[in-house]
Design a protein around this motif. Structure first.
Motif, PDB file in Angstrom:
ATOM      1  N   UNK B 537       0.935  -1.275  -0.129  1.00 10.33           N
ATOM      2  CA  UNK B 537      -0.009  -0.139   0.084  1.00 10.33           C
ATOM      3  C   UNK B 537       0.677   0.834   0.259  1.00 10.33           C
ATOM      4  N   UNK B 538       1.906   0.826   0.501  1.00  6.90           N
ATOM      5  CA  UNK B 538       3.270   2.029   0.948  1.00  6.90           C
ATOM      6  C   UNK B 538       3.073   2.575  -0.525  1.00  6.90           C
ATOM      7  N   UNK B 539       3.461   1.508  -1.363  1.00  8.01           N
ATOM      8  CA  UNK B 539       4.173   1.732  -2.544  1.00  8.01           C
ATOM      9  C   UNK B 539       2.981   2.200  -4.074  1.00  8.01           C
ATOM     10  N   UNK B 540       1.425   1.298  -3.734  1.00  8.50           N
ATOM     11  CA  UNK B 540       0.340   2.060  -4.645  1.00  8.50           C
ATOM     12  C   UNK B 540       0.272   3.912  -4.408  1.00  8.50           C
ATOM     13  N   UNK B 541       0.688   4.367  -2.932  1.00  7.03           N
ATOM     14  CA  UNK B 541      -0.196   5.536  -2.764  1.00  7.03           C
ATOM     15  C   UNK B 541       0.402   6.449  -3.060  1.00  7.03           C
ATOM     16  N   UNK B 542       2.108   6.550  -3.301  1.00  6.16           N
ATOM     17  CA  UNK B 542       2.912   6.897  -3.965  1.00  6.16           C
ATOM     18  C   UNK B 542       2.764   6.951  -6.375  1.00  6.16           C
ATOM     19  N   UNK B 543       2.075   6.306  -6.358  1.00  2.00           N
ATOM     20  CA  UNK B 543       1.420   5.864  -7.391  1.00  2.00           C
ATOM     21  C   UNK B 543       1.339   7.667  -8.115  1.00  2.00           C
ATOM     22  N   UNK B 549      -4.571   5.475  -6.222  1.00  2.00           N
ATOM     23  CA  UNK B 549      -3.895   6.528  -4.929  1.00  2.00           C
ATOM     24  C   UNK B 549      -5.453   6.048  -4.193  1.00  2.00           C
ATOM     25  N   UNK B 550      -6.703   6.943  -5.097  1.00  2.00           N
ATOM     26  CA  UNK B 550      -7.769   6.642  -4.114  1.00  2.00           C
ATOM     27  C   UNK B 550      -8.048   5.895  -3.945  1.00  2.00           C
ATOM     28  N   UNK B 551      -7.774   5.034  -4.715  1.00  2.00           N
ATOM     29  CA  UNK B 551      -8.268   3.191  -3.743  1.00  2.00           C
ATOM     30  C   UNK B 551      -7.545   2.733  -2.811  1.00  2.00           C
ATOM     31  N   UNK B 552      -6.541   3.092  -3.088  1.00  2.00           N
ATOM     32  CA  UNK B 552      -5.442   2.952  -1.867  1.00  2.00           C
ATOM     33  C   UNK B 552      -5.732   3.533  -0.778  1.00  2.00           C
ATOM     34  N   UNK B 553      -6.258   5.114  -0.634  1.00  2.00           N
ATOM     35  CA  UNK B 553      -6.791   5.299   0.965  1.00  2.00           C
ATOM     36  C   UNK B 553      -8.110   4.352   1.464  1.00  2.00           C
ATOM     37  N   UNK B 554      -8.751   4.246   0.329  1.00  2.00           N
ATOM     38  CA  UNK B 554     -10.201   3.978   0.920  1.00  2.00           C
ATOM     39  C   UNK B 554      -9.790   2.825   1.568  1.00  2.00           C
ATOM     40  N   UNK B 555      -8.544   1.938   0.470  1.00  2.00           N
ATOM     41  CA  UNK B 555      -8.563   0.778   1.801  1.00  2.00           C
ATOM     42  C   UNK B 555      -7.699   1.040   3.106  1.00  2.00           C
ATOM     43  N   UNK B 556      -6.875   2.112   3.425  1.00  2.00           N
ATOM     44  CA  UNK B 556      -6.176   2.146   4.279  1.00  2.00           C
ATOM     45  C   UNK B 556      -7.531   2.822   4.832  1.00  2.00           C
ATOM     46  N   UNK B 557      -8.276   3.819   4.947  1.00  2.00           N
ATOM     47  CA  UNK B 557      -9.504   4.092   5.648  1.00  2.00           C
ATOM     48  C   UNK B 557      -9.965   2.924   6.179  1.00  2.00           C
ATOM     49  N   UNK B 579       3.520  13.600   1.589  1.00  2.00           N
ATOM     50  CA  UNK B 579       2.307  14.812   1.099  1.00  2.00           C
ATOM     51  C   UNK B 579       2.578  14.291  -0.623  1.00  2.00           C
ATOM     52  N   UNK B 580       1.822  14.723  -1.183  1.00  2.00           N
ATOM     53  CA  UNK B 580       1.138  14.636  -2.563  1.00  2.00           C
ATOM     54  C   UNK B 580       2.022  14.926  -3.757  1.00  2.00           C
ATOM     55  N   UNK B 581       3.502  14.589  -3.875  1.00  2.00           N
ATOM     56  CA  UNK B 581       4.717  15.601  -4.465  1.00  2.00           C
ATOM     57  C   UNK B 581       4.181  15.726  -5.971  1.00  2.00           C
ATOM     58  N   UNK B 582       2.233  15.313  -6.712  1.00  2.00           N
ATOM     59  CA  UNK B 582       2.506  15.403  -8.229  1.00  2.00           C
ATOM     60  C   UNK B 582       1.018  16.031  -7.550  1.00  2.00           C
ATOM     61  N   UNK B 583       0.477  17.297  -8.680  1.00  2.00           N
ATOM     62  CA  UNK B 583      -1.052  17.244  -8.556  1.00  2.00           C
ATOM     63  C   UNK B 583      -2.031  16.556  -9.100  1.00  2.00           C
ATOM     64  N   UNK B 584      -3.514  16.634  -7.630  1.00  2.00           N
ATOM     65  CA  UNK B 584      -3.760  15.779  -8.215  1.00  2.00           C
ATOM     66  C   UNK B 584      -4.855  16.589  -9.126  1.00  2.00           C
TER      67      UNK B 584
END
Lengths: 260, 620
Positions: B537-543, B549-557, B579-584
């Motif tokens: 999940x740490x990896x996918x959050x950095x995708x 990212x959205x789905x990873x956060x859902x899962x984490x929650x 901290x999101x390094x990219x513009x979402x």
């Protein structure tokens, strides 16, 4: 992707599933900003999700070249003749014989020796041409059945049925397997083949005129109508036989039933 | 022989190139290149050495040939390539490949013995792969434009030595007339047959086809020969018609319309080869245009097929499946065709033919699986199929395919796996399946095992099909505690996580499935965490993909919600603030998350309290 060996044995093992774990949902699960909800998804036919699989499917359709009955390539057997009484056609492949048999001997009317492509058409023919009861009944009720399988319509006359076939089922007006009984006349004028400069064409039939006529040179009971080509009879060598003797095997009713 | 051979091959290449390009999606024909510049000798076909490997289970020649040619096939060889097979007689595939251009014959099990005669493959393979990619791209484009038309060709051509090997000749009007006349009025039977054979060979060329259809009375004569009582003439006439039906020129195929009533009549005959030919011809005509279908439907094609499907001949069945799949693929099928198909006996027969067992034939199964897919995804009356036991039959078929995949390494099985997966997935969404228990449910661990075996197979052979497999997994697990428990008890979470790196689409699907499991409550989350899930999940959050990212956060929650006791003391992995390094930017949600306004809007800051750790996420 590493799968444990136990999984493979699970595939062939006894059916069944473990007792499901208890489900306990918290209402806070779907609270904003989170909105996940487990749901089944369906896709319609044109969805882009299916693109890859569809492309693979079409590549398969386009790539495949399968063999059709290639007569030269079939294993050859020693020449043999058709076993039907009176038919002296010779074959050297089983497939050739099979097709010949199905075309000429399989669905043959024992009364008039006409061959039909299917049992259904043969039955209809026998009913309408050779069944006197049919003639009587047809005067009172609609007896001529539509030739299209699945269509249950019946008609008073053969002509009505033909009109129905043409209008409703978009059949050609000169559909070969629906010749009316009385008319043994020449082929319809519209059947002229421009390819040949000779007199009125006959769609390339050996028999000339009636497509279902199996034999031509041994004249059928009715006289051939004027104007029909007869040159074929002279040009066919006598050693070639079109099953004209087949009728000897089919004459009796009992044998006819066997072949049906 | 050398020069003549090479010239002929160039001609074939030019013909073949046009043909495949047009066939693959009706792209406009390319400008004709300078003959001299595209002149090149046809290399010997490298495919047997690379891609064919004999294997034990007797698959029909079509699947094997596909496998043999799938990666190497190119338009260069298409007109020249012929497969000779005696499979029908011998029951096993001992076909040999005849290359009209180079006249090499290979025994199917003897590839190794012939390898010495072939050039090293090298750059030729690259070229072939390139061509295949081009064809794929053309097909994709055609699909997006809803112009996906593909036809099947049955062709047998012996490169007759005496004629110098040139098979597809362009015939002029006079020659066509002559052949027709000879066929119609010739004295010797053999002479008539030869005339038709010559005509057929000529009809392989598009120009001859055009000339033929514009010649007055030609089709009439051909139909006359088709309905003659001369069995061999009939067969040859049918083959001529088949060549015409395969044309990519609409006018040519539509010119075959006068023959359709006869083709349908012959379907109730008995000669299996002839019926097969008629079916392939019909299939090619069906896909051609709506005008053709508008004629065939009232002529009774559906009842004719329903009667013909009872034939015991496998070749006939495969051909019928092809014709039916073309019919069902039509644009107007959901309204005009599928209702009458569902009203006939066809669905029961299709399901019967898909039942797994020793009698299951791959070629037949592929065609009918696609038929079923077209029916189901049109959503006309899927409840009917469920009532006929469709779900359990498809489930068993899935098991069978998974078993076959284990036994043999060869491709071809994904052609069957793909439509089966789609059928199952779509059927699972039907309301009739919601009824708990009974035969309408798939509750077996076998299904899960089979699916994962297939996922592994796809990963190795056809990664583009992974999303479809995962879609089925989603539909299985979404509302089913049983399947979610199976995933956990069979230790399938880790293999699932191994699919994450494949692609973003696959990642989203994997995460969705995991969410399906996690949302069922603490008992499920307990089995998910701790474990390999967290580092992934740490990896996918950095995708870089917002959906991932959205789905990873859902899962984490979900995980944190149901497992609040997870502490962050020493020994547990440190979860750094993210901290999101990219513009979402405005994310669009996938089909699996559902429609609605996106959650993450630009400029928003989120503080997510996960357990005892505070995460700050900045949406740029």
């Amino acid at each position: 992707m590493q799968l444990s060996p136990a999984l493979y044995s699970r595939l062939v093992g006894a059916p069944g599933a473990a007792e499901p774990l208890p489900v306990e949902r918290d209402p806070a699960a779907g609270a904003p900003p989170f909105r996940f909800a487990a749901r089944r998804v369906r896709f319609p036919r044109d969805h882009e999700f299916f693109e890859d699989g569809d492309v693979q499917r079409h590549l398969y359709l386009q790539d495949v070249l399968t063999q059709v009955t290639g007569t030269p390539e079939r294993p050859r057997v020693p020449e043999f003749t058709c076993q039907v009484a009176g038919c002296c056609q010779v074959f050297d492949t089983l497939e050739g014989y099979e097709h010949h048999y199905h075309t000429l001997h399989r669905n043959v009317c024992s009364f008039c020796r006409r061959a039909f492509p299917s049992v259904h058409l043969l039955d209809t023919h026998i009913l309408e041409w050779h069944d006197s009861l049919f003639q009587i009944l047809s005067e009172r009720q609609d007896m001529y059945q539509c030739l299209v399988e699945g269509c249950a319509e019946k008609f008073k006359t053969s002509k009505d049925r033909k009109d129905h076939l043409v209008r409703r089922h978009l059949y050609p007006a000169d559909f070969r397997f629906d010749k009316p009984k009385k008319s043994r006349g020449p082929a319809t004028p519209g059947a002229t083949v421009q390819v040949s400069s000779e007199a009125r064409g006959d769609e390339g039939e050996q028999s000339g005129g009636d497509a279902m006529e199996v034999c031509s040179e041994h004249a059928a009971p009715l006289p051939e109508p004027v104007g029909e080509r007869r040159t074929y009879s002279h040009r066919i060598p006598s050693t070639i036989c079109f099953g004209q003797g087949a009728s000897r095997g089919f004459k009796s009713t009992k044998k006819r039933k066997e072949h049906q | 022989m050398g020069v003549e051979l090479l010239c002929w091959n160039w001609e074939r290449e030019r013909i073949g190139k046009e043909k495949y390009q047009r066939q693959s999606g009706r792209c406009p024909p390319p400008p004709r290149s300078n003959p001299a510049s595209s002149f090149r000798p046809a290399p010997p076909c490298p495919c047997p050495t690379l891609f064919y490997s004999p294997f034990a289970p007797p698959l029909p020649r079509s699947a094997r040939l596909h496998f043999a040619l799938c990666s190497a096939h190119s338009h260069l060889f298409r007109p020249a390539l012929r497969l000779r097979g005696t499979s029908r007689l011998l029951g096993s595939w001992t076909g040999f490949l005849a290359l009209g251009s180079v006249r090499l014959f290979f025994g199917s099990a003897m590839w190794s013995g012939r390898q010495g005669r072939l050039r090293p493959v090298g750059c030729v393979v690259e070229e072939l792969r390139c061509r295949r990619r081009e064809r794929e791209a053309a097909l994709r484009k055609a699909r997006r434009e809803q112009q996906l038309i593909s036809k099947r060709l049955l062709r047998d051509d012996v490169p007759v030595e005496a004629e110098g090997g040139c098979v597809a000749m362009i015939l002029g009007e006079a020659e066509i007339q002559q052949f027709l006349q000879l066929a119609q009025r010739g004295t010797e039977e053999k002479e008539r047959e030869r005339a038709l054979v010559s005509l057929r060979r000529g009809l392989q060329h598009p120009e001859t086809q055009r000339t033929f259809i514009w010649l007055e009375g030609s089709m009439r004569t051909l139909v006359g020969l088709l309905t003659s009582n001369q069995a061999l003439l009939q067969l040859e006439a049918a083959r001529c018609l088949h060549e015409l039906s395969h044309s990519e020129q609409s006018a040519v195929a539509e010119a075959c319309l006068p023959a359709t009533s006869y083709l349908l009549t012959y379907l109730s005959g008995h000669s299996s080869d002839f019926i097969e030919l008629c079916l392939y011809t019909l299939g090619n005509l069906i896909v051609e245009s709506e005008a053709v279908r508008r004629q065939l439907l009232p002529q009774g094609i559906v009842p004719a097929l329903a009667a013909c499907i009872q034939s015991p001949h496998l070749t006939v069945l495969e051909a019928l499946g092809y014709a039916l799949s073309q019919l069902l693929q039509a644009k107007e099928a959901p309204e005009m065709i599928i209702p009458s198909v569902l009203g006939s006996a066809l669905p029961q027969h299709i399901l019967r033919l898909l039942q797994p067992g020793p009698k299951l034939n791959l070629g037949v199964a592929v065609e009918f699986a696609w038929c079923l897919h077209y029916i189901i995804c049109s959503q006309v009356n899927n409840a009917l199929l469920i009532s006929h036991g469709g779900l359990s039959i498809l489930g068993m078929l899935l098991l069978d395919v998974a078993g076959a995949v284990q036994r043999t390494e060869d491709a071809g099985l994904e052609l069957l796996a793909c439509p089966v997966l789609r059928c199952l997935s779509n059927l699972l969404t039907e309301a009739a399946v919601e009824v708990m228990g009974g035969p309408n449910q798939l509750e077996d661990e076998h299904v899960v095992a089979a699916l994962f075996i297939l996922l592994q197979f796809f990963l190795q052979k056809q990664p583009s099909l992974l999303p479809e497999g995962l879609w089925l997994l989603n539909n299985l697990t979404a509302n089913s505690p049983c399947f979610c428990t199976s995933l956990l008890s069979m230790d399938l979470i880790e293999p699932l996580l191994q699919l994450l790196p494949v692609s973003n689409v696959v990642s989203v699907l994997v995460l969705t499935v995991l969410c399906n499991v996690a949302e069922k409550g603490p008992a499920y989350c307990q089995r998910l965490w701790p474990g390999p899930l967290l580092p992934c999940l740490m990896g996918t959050l950095a995708s870089s993909d917002t959906e991932v990212v959205g789905q990873s956060l859902e899962l984490l929650q979900l995980l944190f919600l149901y497992r609040p006791e997870v502490s962050f003391g020493p020994g547990t992995p440190i979860l750094r603030p993210l901290i999101s390094p990219w513009p979402l930017s405005f994310p669009s949600y996938s089909h699996f998350s559902g429609p609605g306004k996106p959650v993450w809007t630009p400029g928003q800051n989120f503080q997510l309290l996960f357990g005892k750790a505070l995460f700050e996420i900045e949406v740029g």
